[in-house]
Design a protein around this motif. Structure first.
Motif, mmCIF file in Angstrom:
data_model
loop_
_atom_site.group_PDB
_atom_site.id
_atom_site.type_symbol
_atom_site.label_atom_id
_atom_site.label_comp_id
_atom_site.label_asym_id
_atom_site.label_seq_id
_atom_site.Cartn_x
_atom_site.Cartn_y
_atom_site.Cartn_z
ATOM 1 N N LYS A 52 37.296 23.370 121.430
ATOM 2 C CA LYS A 52 36.866 22.263 122.291
ATOM 3 C C LYS A 52 37.517 22.414 123.665
ATOM 4 O O LYS A 52 38.623 22.940 123.784
ATOM 5 C CB LYS A 52 37.259 20.912 121.703
ATOM 6 C CG LYS A 52 36.570 20.589 120.393
ATOM 7 C CD LYS A 52 36.981 19.235 119.866
ATOM 8 C CE LYS A 52 36.305 18.982 118.530
ATOM 9 N NZ LYS A 52 36.670 17.685 117.977
ATOM 10 N N LEU A 75 34.658 30.600 129.930
ATOM 11 C CA LEU A 75 33.927 29.443 130.456
ATOM 12 C C LEU A 75 34.099 29.357 131.959
ATOM 13 O O LEU A 75 35.117 29.805 132.496
ATOM 14 C CB LEU A 75 34.488 28.139 129.870
ATOM 15 C CG LEU A 75 34.406 27.903 128.377
ATOM 16 C CD1 LEU A 75 35.322 26.755 127.975
ATOM 17 C CD2 LEU A 75 32.966 27.597 127.995
ATOM 18 N N ASP A 83 33.414 16.727 131.514
ATOM 19 C CA ASP A 83 32.591 16.967 130.333
ATOM 20 C C ASP A 83 33.477 17.214 129.124
ATOM 21 O O ASP A 83 34.681 17.455 129.261
ATOM 22 C CB ASP A 83 31.673 18.172 130.557
ATOM 23 C CG ASP A 83 30.402 18.131 129.707
ATOM 24 O OD1 ASP A 83 30.310 17.293 128.790
ATOM 25 O OD2 ASP A 83 29.515 18.949 129.971
ATOM 26 N N GLN A 84 32.839 17.177 127.960
ATOM 27 C CA GLN A 84 33.494 17.501 126.699
ATOM 28 C C GLN A 84 32.636 18.554 126.020
ATOM 29 O O GLN A 84 31.495 18.282 125.647
ATOM 30 C CB GLN A 84 33.619 16.266 125.812
ATOM 31 C CG GLN A 84 34.477 15.182 126.413
ATOM 32 C CD GLN A 84 34.487 13.920 125.561
ATOM 33 O OE1 GLN A 84 33.474 13.545 124.984
ATOM 34 N NE2 GLN A 84 35.636 13.288 125.479
ATOM 35 N N LEU A 85 33.163 19.755 125.888
ATOM 36 C CA LEU A 85 32.445 20.853 125.255
ATOM 37 C C LEU A 85 32.994 21.049 123.855
ATOM 38 O O LEU A 85 34.210 21.058 123.653
ATOM 39 C CB LEU A 85 32.623 22.139 126.070
ATOM 40 C CG LEU A 85 32.243 22.046 127.549
ATOM 41 C CD1 LEU A 85 32.622 23.332 128.269
ATOM 42 C CD2 LEU A 85 30.767 21.753 127.700
ATOM 43 N N ASP A 86 32.100 21.221 122.886
ATOM 44 C CA ASP A 86 32.510 21.360 121.494
ATOM 45 C C ASP A 86 31.834 22.593 120.893
ATOM 46 O O ASP A 86 30.612 22.634 120.770
ATOM 47 C CB ASP A 86 32.143 20.105 120.707
ATOM 48 C CG ASP A 86 32.722 20.094 119.305
ATOM 49 O OD1 ASP A 86 33.137 21.150 118.794
ATOM 50 O OD2 ASP A 86 32.743 19.006 118.706
#
Length: 125
Positions: A52, A75, A83-86
């Motif tokens: 994450k 990335l 943002d929140q990347l999972d």
């Protein structure tokens, strides 16, 4: 305050790293600045996968880089974004660096880049 990197959780399988730059320190130089040092984790893994990434960035992009003999960009966190990347649904972003040492670096695009990045990583032994 300048730049910080703090391990807020360090378990057998997961680690959480909180990293900041208030824009007072230029991290745009080649390679960036080490934020995840696998040798400092306990137990120390061979490498890590990013599960994450929660972030807020202003003043320029931030590159998240897997370190090795040939670095690999994991990335690009864009300017002006939160943002929140999972990536946990598929086991995380693998380290694609040539001869990886397991460490992760952050590199701002210029001296005015400000960010807060929280990385949750899966330890790989």
């Amino acid at each position: 305050m300048a730049i910080t990197s703090e391990t807020v959780q360090d378990g057998d399988r997961l680690a959480v790293i909180y990293a900041t730059n208030d824009g007072a320190t230029d991290e745009s130089a080649s390679g960036g600045v080490k934020k995840v040092d696998v040798s400092a984790l306990s137990p120390a893994p061979t490498t890590v996968k990013i599960l994450k990434c929660d972030y807020a960035v202003t003043g320029g992009n931030v590159n998240v880089i897997y370190n090795g003999s040939t670095d690999a960009h994991a990335l690009v966190l864009p300017d002006g974004m939160t943002d929140q990347l999972d990536f946990s649904s598929f086991g995380g972003l693998p380290n694609k660096a040539g001869t990886p040492d397991g460490d992760i670096y952050l590199q701002g695009s210029d001296s005015t880049t400000t960010y807060t990045v929280v990385l949750t990583v899966l330890k790989v032994y």
